[in-house]
Design a protein around this motif. Sequence first.
Motif, PDB file in Angstrom:
ATOM      1  N   PRO A 143       0.837  -1.202   0.000  1.00  0.00           N
ATOM      2  CA  PRO A 143       0.000   0.000   0.000  1.00  0.00           C
ATOM      3  C   PRO A 143       0.868   1.248   0.000  1.00  0.00           C
ATOM      4  CG  PRO A 143       0.040  -0.982   2.184  1.00  0.00           C
ATOM      5  CD  PRO A 143       0.760  -1.944   1.273  1.00  0.00           C
ATOM      6  N   PHE A 144       0.386   2.298  -0.638  1.00  0.00           N
ATOM      7  CA  PHE A 144       1.102   3.568  -0.616  1.00  0.00           C
ATOM      8  C   PHE A 144       1.258   3.999   0.833  1.00  0.00           C
ATOM      9  CE2 PHE A 144       1.122   8.297  -1.170  1.00  0.00           C
ATOM     10  CZ  PHE A 144       2.301   8.386  -1.890  1.00  0.00           C
ATOM     11  N   PRO A 145       2.491   4.311   1.285  1.00  0.00           N
ATOM     12  CA  PRO A 145       2.742   4.450   2.722  1.00  0.00           C
ATOM     13  C   PRO A 145       2.390   5.808   3.313  1.00  0.00           C
ATOM     14  CG  PRO A 145       4.784   4.714   1.527  1.00  0.00           C
ATOM     15  CD  PRO A 145       3.733   4.384   0.496  1.00  0.00           C
ATOM     16  N   LEU A 146       2.006   6.780   2.483  1.00  0.00           N
ATOM     17  CA  LEU A 146       1.752   8.121   2.998  1.00  0.00           C
ATOM     18  C   LEU A 146       0.254   8.401   3.046  1.00  0.00           C
ATOM     19  CD1 LEU A 146       4.505  10.066   1.031  1.00  0.00           C
ATOM     20  CD2 LEU A 146       4.647   9.018   3.291  1.00  0.00           C
ATOM     21  N   SER A 147      -0.169   9.091   4.098  1.00  0.00           N
ATOM     22  CA  SER A 147      -1.594   9.403   4.236  1.00  0.00           C
ATOM     23  C   SER A 147      -1.850  10.892   4.323  1.00  0.00           C
ATOM     24  CB  SER A 147      -2.174   8.691   5.463  1.00  0.00           C
ATOM     25  OG  SER A 147      -1.447   9.037   6.631  1.00  0.00           O
ATOM     26  N   ASP A 148      -1.138  11.603   5.191  1.00  0.00           N
ATOM     27  CA  ASP A 148      -1.391  13.028   5.394  1.00  0.00           C
ATOM     28  C   ASP A 148      -0.313  13.852   4.714  1.00  0.00           C
ATOM     29  OD1 ASP A 148      -3.634  12.542   7.017  1.00  0.00           O
ATOM     30  OD2 ASP A 148      -2.324  12.151   8.728  1.00  0.00           O
ATOM     31  N   PRO A 149      -0.668  14.630   3.676  1.00  0.00           N
ATOM     32  CA  PRO A 149       0.330  15.446   2.994  1.00  0.00           C
ATOM     33  C   PRO A 149       0.960  16.474   3.927  1.00  0.00           C
ATOM     34  CG  PRO A 149      -1.707  15.325   1.726  1.00  0.00           C
ATOM     35  CD  PRO A 149      -1.997  14.741   3.073  1.00  0.00           C
ATOM     36  N   VAL A 150       2.200  16.811   3.645  1.00  0.00           N
ATOM     37  CA  VAL A 150       2.905  17.843   4.396  1.00  0.00           C
ATOM     38  C   VAL A 150       2.538  19.187   3.780  1.00  0.00           C
ATOM     39  CG1 VAL A 150       5.157  18.733   5.064  1.00  0.00           C
ATOM     40  CG2 VAL A 150       4.783  16.273   4.938  1.00  0.00           C
ATOM     41  N   GLY A 151       1.732  19.997   4.465  1.00  0.00           N
ATOM     42  CA  GLY A 151       1.308  21.278   3.931  1.00  0.00           C
ATOM     43  C   GLY A 151       0.297  21.117   2.813  1.00  0.00           C
ATOM     44  N   ASP A 152      -0.013  22.223   2.177  1.00  0.00           N
ATOM     45  CA  ASP A 152      -0.989  22.210   1.091  1.00  0.00           C
ATOM     46  C   ASP A 152      -0.348  21.667  -0.182  1.00  0.00           C
ATOM     47  OD1 ASP A 152      -2.914  23.369   2.721  1.00  0.00           O
ATOM     48  OD2 ASP A 152      -2.222  25.395   2.255  1.00  0.00           O
ATOM     49  N   GLY A 153      -1.139  20.992  -0.959  1.00  0.00           N
ATOM     50  CA  GLY A 153      -0.672  20.488  -2.239  1.00  0.00           C
ATOM     51  C   GLY A 153      -1.852  20.151  -3.114  1.00  0.00           C
ATOM     52  N   THR A 154      -1.788  20.572  -4.361  1.00  0.00           N
ATOM     53  CA  THR A 154      -2.888  20.287  -5.282  1.00  0.00           C
ATOM     54  C   THR A 154      -2.482  19.321  -6.383  1.00  0.00           C
ATOM     55  OG1 THR A 154      -2.288  22.277  -6.513  1.00  0.00           O
ATOM     56  CG2 THR A 154      -4.038  22.491  -4.884  1.00  0.00           C
ATOM     57  N   VAL A 155      -1.182  19.040  -6.500  1.00  0.00           N
ATOM     58  CA  VAL A 155      -0.669  18.133  -7.524  1.00  0.00           C
ATOM     59  C   VAL A 155       0.204  17.084  -6.843  1.00  0.00           C
ATOM     60  CG1 VAL A 155       0.679  17.923  -9.649  1.00  0.00           C
ATOM     61  CG2 VAL A 155      -0.635  20.018  -9.210  1.00  0.00           C
ATOM     62  N   LEU A 156       0.075  15.839  -7.252  1.00  0.00           N
ATOM     63  CA  LEU A 156       0.895  14.753  -6.709  1.00  0.00           C
ATOM     64  C   LEU A 156       1.653  14.084  -7.836  1.00  0.00           C
ATOM     65  CD1 LEU A 156       1.768  12.835  -4.409  1.00  0.00           C
ATOM     66  CD2 LEU A 156      -0.282  11.474  -4.895  1.00  0.00           C
ATOM     67  N   TRP A 157       2.968  13.944  -7.647  1.00  0.00           N
ATOM     68  CA  TRP A 157       3.828  13.212  -8.573  1.00  0.00           C
ATOM     69  C   TRP A 157       4.146  11.858  -7.955  1.00  0.00           C
ATOM     70  CZ3 TRP A 157       6.459  15.496 -13.045  1.00  0.00           C
ATOM     71  CH2 TRP A 157       6.082  16.825 -13.288  1.00  0.00           C
ATOM     72  N   LEU A 158       3.892  10.794  -8.691  1.00  0.00           N
ATOM     73  CA  LEU A 158       4.165   9.437  -8.232  1.00  0.00           C
ATOM     74  C   LEU A 158       5.106   8.749  -9.210  1.00  0.00           C
ATOM     75  CD1 LEU A 158       0.514   8.283  -7.430  1.00  0.00           C
ATOM     76  CD2 LEU A 158       2.279   8.800  -5.732  1.00  0.00           C
ATOM     77  N   THR A 159       5.889   7.810  -8.707  1.00  0.00           N
ATOM     78  CA  THR A 159       6.661   6.897  -9.545  1.00  0.00           C
ATOM     79  C   THR A 159       6.320   5.488  -9.080  1.00  0.00           C
ATOM     80  OG1 THR A 159       8.441   8.516  -9.372  1.00  0.00           O
ATOM     81  CG2 THR A 159       8.931   6.466 -10.514  1.00  0.00           C
ATOM     82  N   ASN A 160       5.831   4.653  -9.999  1.00  0.00           N
ATOM     83  CA  ASN A 160       5.426   3.309  -9.601  1.00  0.00           C
ATOM     84  C   ASN A 160       5.864   2.292 -10.662  1.00  0.00           C
ATOM     85  OD1 ASN A 160       4.196   1.579  -7.729  1.00  0.00           O
ATOM     86  ND2 ASN A 160       2.290   1.547  -8.865  1.00  0.00           N
ATOM     87  N   PRO A 161       6.818   1.382 -10.319  1.00  0.00           N
ATOM     88  CA  PRO A 161       7.543   1.274  -9.068  1.00  0.00           C
ATOM     89  C   PRO A 161       8.350   2.533  -8.789  1.00  0.00           C
ATOM     90  CG  PRO A 161       7.855  -0.701 -10.397  1.00  0.00           C
ATOM     91  CD  PRO A 161       7.227   0.327 -11.272  1.00  0.00           C
ATOM     92  N   HIS A 162       8.547   2.775  -7.493  1.00  0.00           N
ATOM     93  CA  HIS A 162       9.171   4.020  -7.083  1.00  0.00           C
ATOM     94  C   HIS A 162      10.665   4.010  -7.356  1.00  0.00           C
ATOM     95  CE1 HIS A 162      10.801   6.887  -3.997  1.00  0.00           C
ATOM     96  NE2 HIS A 162       9.956   7.633  -4.668  1.00  0.00           N
ATOM     97  N   ASN A 163      11.147   5.143  -7.811  1.00  0.00           N
ATOM     98  CA  ASN A 163      12.571   5.365  -8.044  1.00  0.00           C
ATOM     99  C   ASN A 163      13.041   6.403  -7.032  1.00  0.00           C
ATOM    100  OD1 ASN A 163      15.119   5.634  -9.188  1.00  0.00           O
ATOM    101  ND2 ASN A 163      14.430   6.917 -10.877  1.00  0.00           N
TER     102      ASN A 163
END
Length: 384
Positions: A143-163
Amino acid sequence: MASGEASERHGGNLAAAARELGQAPAALLDASASLVPFGPGWRLRLEVTAAVLGWPLRAYPDRELCRLRQTIAAHHGLDPAWVLPGNGAAELFTWAARDAAAAGVSLLPAPGFADYPRALACWGGAWRLWPLPLHWGDAIPQPFPLSDPVGDGTVLWLTNPHNPTGQLWSRASLEPLLERFALVICDEAFLPLTPPGLGEPQSLIPLLERHPNLVVIRSLTKLHAIAGLRLGYAVAHPDRLRCWAGWRDPWPVNALAAAAGEALLREPRRARRWQQRAGRWVAQEGAWLQQALAATPGIEPMPSATNFLLVRGCRSPGTPQALAPVGEALQRRHGILLRDCRSFAGLDGSWLRIGLQHRAANLRIVAALRQELSAAVAAGPPDR
């Protein structure tokens, strides 16, 4: 946070390393880049060559890249309007970043690929790091390990599998994020390089029609060992891709790269067989190298679902061991290039990333690592 000042040491800079060492590139073992160690088979090489030789090089490439878009779209069961080929994934990150900069603040899981802040810097985009835990289990997927973003954010960048960690995150854990962010950019460059049956079921491509705020970017260079051709593609809502096409240079993909891409993906069954071959190699060599490195004093290999391993230096439990000097010694004395991880935000000189190779090359890497780690321990603890 200023992003243009980060020192980026991208893997695969073989020519520069060869110049620095005064050696021919062919004399070096490049495990800093994460490509399959076997190129396309001879039948496919002949087809690519025939396609290249048959192209009228005096003519400009097709600006719409119609045949290549149709080929990629058929590979994924999509309409061609949902596909935009690019001059490698890096070019497409630049246009994704333009959308991201306009949408607001980007959240970047860290450690992460330095090309994302590079692309955001082109447009003055704001971004914040979202720190990942640096311990994880060996379950695939996770499972994606993060739940609560740090500060405000409107865009999320993911790498899967993660680099650079190699973690594969489940689609089920990522799908809720599509409701929380105005734009989600998912880099799936390494997804085809996972053991058979593990990676593709986690792809976000099937979610695109329900989520116009989603962009998926893929690369053909890693799976097919054609990094010199620079070929990737974005999959997203046609309206978004039409905007990108209007922003970019008129001919971002040259005719040779387009012809190669068509040949690589034209026959679905052959393309699937190639991907399965790569996945079996990752499963076999990844397990072998993980075990060999785990038995090597001074380093801790982290679990990975793809064709590279992130390793941490550990003089003793809880005491980091500097690996950057070890990596430099491997390059200087053994002609082996590993990925220096200091360009990944959140990692320091106690980390290296190793791209999987053929068994003989992996044996060479392990032997050289053991030799240099032994010398480093004997020399005492350096500064990290």
